[in-house]
Motif scaffolding. Structure first.
Motif, PDB file in Angstrom:
ATOM      1  N   SER A  26      -2.633  -7.294 -11.011  1.00 26.06           N
ATOM      2  CA  SER A  26      -2.500  -8.746 -10.916  1.00 26.06           C
ATOM      3  C   SER A  26      -1.505  -9.182  -9.855  1.00 26.06           C
ATOM      4  CB  SER A  26      -2.039  -9.293 -12.280  1.00 26.06           C
ATOM      5  OG  SER A  26      -1.692 -10.655 -12.182  1.00 26.06           O
ATOM      6  N   ALA A  27      -1.852 -10.257  -9.153  1.00 26.01           N
ATOM      7  CA  ALA A  27      -0.930 -10.859  -8.195  1.00 26.01           C
ATOM      8  C   ALA A  27       0.180 -11.622  -8.894  1.00 26.01           C
ATOM      9  CB  ALA A  27      -1.702 -11.790  -7.259  1.00 26.01           C
ATOM     10  N   PHE A  28       0.031 -11.861 -10.207  1.00 26.90           N
ATOM     11  CA  PHE A  28       1.060 -12.578 -10.958  1.00 26.90           C
ATOM     12  C   PHE A  28       2.323 -11.747 -11.190  1.00 26.90           C
ATOM     13  CE2 PHE A  28      -2.653 -15.154 -12.174  1.00 26.90           C
ATOM     14  CZ  PHE A  28      -2.140 -16.436 -11.989  1.00 26.90           C
ATOM     15  N   TYR A  29       2.312 -10.450 -10.816  1.00 23.45           N
ATOM     16  CA  TYR A  29       3.513  -9.628 -10.973  1.00 23.45           C
ATOM     17  C   TYR A  29       4.449  -9.753  -9.771  1.00 23.45           C
ATOM     18  CZ  TYR A  29       0.355  -7.187 -14.277  1.00 23.45           C
ATOM     19  OH  TYR A  29      -0.534  -6.883 -15.258  1.00 23.45           O
ATOM     20  N   GLY A  30       4.088 -10.560  -8.790  1.00 20.04           N
ATOM     21  CA  GLY A  30       4.865 -10.635  -7.540  1.00 20.04           C
ATOM     22  C   GLY A  30       6.364 -10.796  -7.737  1.00 20.04           C
ATOM     23  N   PRO A  31       6.818 -11.838  -8.427  1.00 17.91           N
ATOM     24  CA  PRO A  31       8.265 -12.025  -8.571  1.00 17.91           C
ATOM     25  C   PRO A  31       8.946 -10.872  -9.317  1.00 17.91           C
ATOM     26  CG  PRO A  31       7.092 -14.049  -9.122  1.00 17.91           C
ATOM     27  CD  PRO A  31       6.060 -12.977  -8.980  1.00 17.91           C
ATOM     28  N   PHE A  32       8.252 -10.270 -10.281  1.00 21.08           N
ATOM     29  CA  PHE A  32       8.834  -9.134 -11.019  1.00 21.08           C
ATOM     30  C   PHE A  32       9.141  -7.980 -10.078  1.00 21.08           C
ATOM     31  CE2 PHE A  32       8.406  -4.986 -12.999  1.00 21.08           C
ATOM     32  CZ  PHE A  32       9.118  -5.096 -14.177  1.00 21.08           C
ATOM     33  N   ARG A  33       8.254  -7.748  -9.131  1.00 21.19           N
ATOM     34  CA  ARG A  33       8.473  -6.591  -8.248  1.00 21.19           C
ATOM     35  C   ARG A  33       9.690  -6.800  -7.380  1.00 21.19           C
ATOM     36  NH1 ARG A  33       2.090  -5.149  -7.275  1.00 21.19           N
ATOM     37  NH2 ARG A  33       1.722  -4.687  -9.491  1.00 21.19           N
ATOM     38  N   GLU A  34      10.008  -8.061  -7.078  1.00 24.94           N
ATOM     39  CA  GLU A  34      11.291  -8.336  -6.419  1.00 24.94           C
ATOM     40  C   GLU A  34      12.423  -8.089  -7.426  1.00 24.94           C
ATOM     41  OE1 GLU A  34      12.165 -12.503  -5.344  1.00 24.94           O
ATOM     42  OE2 GLU A  34      14.258 -11.891  -5.503  1.00 24.94           O
ATOM     43  N   ALA A  35      12.233  -8.580  -8.649  1.00 21.54           N
ATOM     44  CA  ALA A  35      13.278  -8.459  -9.669  1.00 21.54           C
ATOM     45  C   ALA A  35      13.570  -7.009 -10.025  1.00 21.54           C
ATOM     46  CB  ALA A  35      12.871  -9.227 -10.925  1.00 21.54           C
ATOM     47  N   ALA A  36      12.534  -6.174 -10.093  1.00 26.44           N
ATOM     48  CA  ALA A  36      12.707  -4.788 -10.521  1.00 26.44           C
ATOM     49  C   ALA A  36      12.721  -3.828  -9.335  1.00 26.44           C
ATOM     50  CB  ALA A  36      11.603  -4.392 -11.495  1.00 26.44           C
ATOM     51  N   GLU A  37      12.659  -4.364  -8.130  1.00 27.10           N
ATOM     52  CA  GLU A  37      12.605  -3.536  -6.908  1.00 27.10           C
ATOM     53  C   GLU A  37      11.575  -2.431  -7.077  1.00 27.10           C
ATOM     54  OE1 GLU A  37      16.665  -2.288  -6.371  1.00 27.10           O
ATOM     55  OE2 GLU A  37      17.348  -4.324  -5.914  1.00 27.10           O
ATOM     56  N   SER A  38      10.360  -2.805  -7.475  1.00 27.86           N
ATOM     57  CA  SER A  38       9.367  -1.790  -7.817  1.00 27.86           C
ATOM     58  C   SER A  38       8.041  -1.984  -7.091  1.00 27.86           C
ATOM     59  CB  SER A  38       9.126  -1.806  -9.329  1.00 27.86           C
ATOM     60  OG  SER A  38       8.509  -3.024  -9.718  1.00 27.86           O
ATOM     61  N   ALA A  39       8.057  -2.693  -5.953  1.00 25.00           N
ATOM     62  CA  ALA A  39       6.798  -2.876  -5.219  1.00 25.00           C
ATOM     63  C   ALA A  39       6.348  -1.539  -4.652  1.00 25.00           C
ATOM     64  CB  ALA A  39       6.988  -3.887  -4.102  1.00 25.00           C
ATOM     65  N   PRO A  40       5.055  -1.189  -4.783  1.00 26.39           N
ATOM     66  CA  PRO A  40       4.592   0.072  -4.206  1.00 26.39           C
ATOM     67  C   PRO A  40       4.745   0.068  -2.677  1.00 26.39           C
ATOM     68  CG  PRO A  40       2.745  -1.173  -5.166  1.00 26.39           C
ATOM     69  CD  PRO A  40       3.993  -1.940  -5.469  1.00 26.39           C
ATOM     70  N   GLN A  41       5.230   1.187  -2.137  1.00 26.58           N
ATOM     71  CA  GLN A  41       5.484   1.271  -0.693  1.00 26.58           C
ATOM     72  C   GLN A  41       4.199   1.478   0.111  1.00 26.58           C
ATOM     73  OE1 GLN A  41       8.757   0.682   0.438  1.00 26.58           O
ATOM     74  NE2 GLN A  41       8.785   0.108  -1.715  1.00 26.58           N
ATOM     75  N   PHE A  42       3.142   1.927  -0.541  1.00 31.06           N
ATOM     76  CA  PHE A  42       1.834   2.013   0.115  1.00 31.06           C
ATOM     77  C   PHE A  42       0.774   1.719  -0.931  1.00 31.06           C
ATOM     78  CE2 PHE A  42       2.593   6.155  -1.709  1.00 31.06           C
ATOM     79  CZ  PHE A  42       1.379   6.501  -2.255  1.00 31.06           C
TER      80      PHE A  42
END
Ligand code: PBG
Length: 323
Positions: free
Chosen positions: A198-214
């Motif tokens: 889901s694209a709705f996880y966007g802010p969480f990935r900033e919050a948890a520094e967990s965005a996939p690098q690829f």
């Protein structure tokens, strides 16, 4: 039913009639508040895309958990931001890791709130994926033991319930078996069973520094158009030993909440995720919507759809409004 014998407006004419025939209720009992814990001391740093939510160091976190407890909220779910990340997610199952230390501190100073831990590797992996990666592929079976070790270390630190959010196949049974072998038969599992990419996880990935690098998470999280598949995911987790089933995100998936509730009769949790929260916050900051009314309408809608438990960043506000 025919007009004029039946006039729906008769029972809408004042608040007492409306109260009397209300079909759904929302209570503080239904809420779980998510919290982010980071290394360091004296830290309370606001997450820019999630106003009113913070990165807390452990000392500040316990103060916050006391406030959450005093509001009457029955549980929190913890996410950790470790000092170092690597390709084995070693911070995830380190007995002195960020979540493990946070759980111990909370259990010592605020024993009377449920401490739930999110079990996933993405915050601890240098590449940001939820499992072990080889040749750009997220490997299922090699990840399972790491998830089980992580869950066990959380429970050994004092967690009351674990919530696997990784979406690897078979993780609930491995976690259940590991907890049982170590004498934790009574620790429940709340599985993120129907978790959609889901694209709705966007802010969480900033919050948890967990965005996939690829790449992205579409090879393990569910495909948004599917609802029949959600029942297969949910049934698997139930057969493997899940006690509470989660549907995530919430708003674009209310049909899934209703479907799995009516098909299983299990306790259903839903995660009103970061992007859903941020949209409401942004629109209300602009004065475009009435924040309190919109939030209460959203949460009531999730209850009406069949959710028993709502994980939401609005929990503290809602608890205050319901008081
Ligand atoms: C970890 C995890 C995520 C969320 C909860 N656990 C992010 C993801 O899957 O990318 C999202 C929560 C939110 O958006 O509020 N896997």
């Amino acid at each position: 039913m025919y007009f004029p014998a039946y006039r729906p407006r008769r029972l809408r004419q004042n608040e007492n009639f409306r109260r009397m025939i209300r079909e759904t209720s929302l209570s503080i009992d239904d809420l779980i508040y998510p919290l982010f814990v980071t290394h360091g001391k004296g830290i309370k740093k606001e997450i820019s895309s999630m106003p009113g939510n913070y990165h807390f160091s452990i000392d500040k976190l316990t103060e916050e958990v006391k406030k959450v407890r005093d509001l009457g909220i029955p549980g929190i779910i913890l996410f950790g931001l470790p000092e170092n990340k690597d390709e084995a997610a070693s911070g995830a199952y380190d007995e002195n890791g960020i979540v493990q230390e946070a759980v111990r501190a909370i259990k010592k100073s605020v024993p009377d709130i449920l401490v739930i831990t999110d079990v996933c590797l993405c915050e601890y992996m240098s590449h940001g994926h939820c499992g072990v990666v080889r040749d750009n592929e997220v490997l299922n079976d090699l990840t399972l033991q790491l998830l089980a070790k992580t869950a066990l270390s959380h429970v050994e630190a004092g967690a009351d319930m674990v919530a696997p959010s990784d979406m690897m196949d078979g993780r609930v049974s491995v976690i259940r078996a590991t907890l049982d072998e170590n004498g934790y038969q009574n620790i429940p599992i709340m599985s993120y069973a129907a978790k959609y990419a889901s694209a709705f996880y966007g802010p969480f990935r900033e919050a948890a520094e967990s965005a996939p690098q690829f790449g992205d998470r579409r090879s393990y999280q569910m495909d948004s158009p599917n609802i029949l598949e959600s029942l297969r995911e949910v049934m698997l987790d139930i057969e493997e030993g899940a006690d509470i089933i989660m549907v995530k995100p919430a708003l674009a998936y209310m049909d899934v909440i209703q479907f799995v509730k009516s098909e299983t009769g299990y306790p259903i949790a839903t995660y009103n995720v970061s992007g859903e929260f941020s949209m409401v916050k942004a629109a209300s900051a602009k004065g475009w919507i009435d924040e309190k009314k919109v939030v209460m309408e959203i949460l009531m809608g999730l209850k009406r759809a069949g959710a028993d438990i709502i994980l939401t960043y609005h929990a503290k506000d809602v608890a205050n409004w319901l008081k």
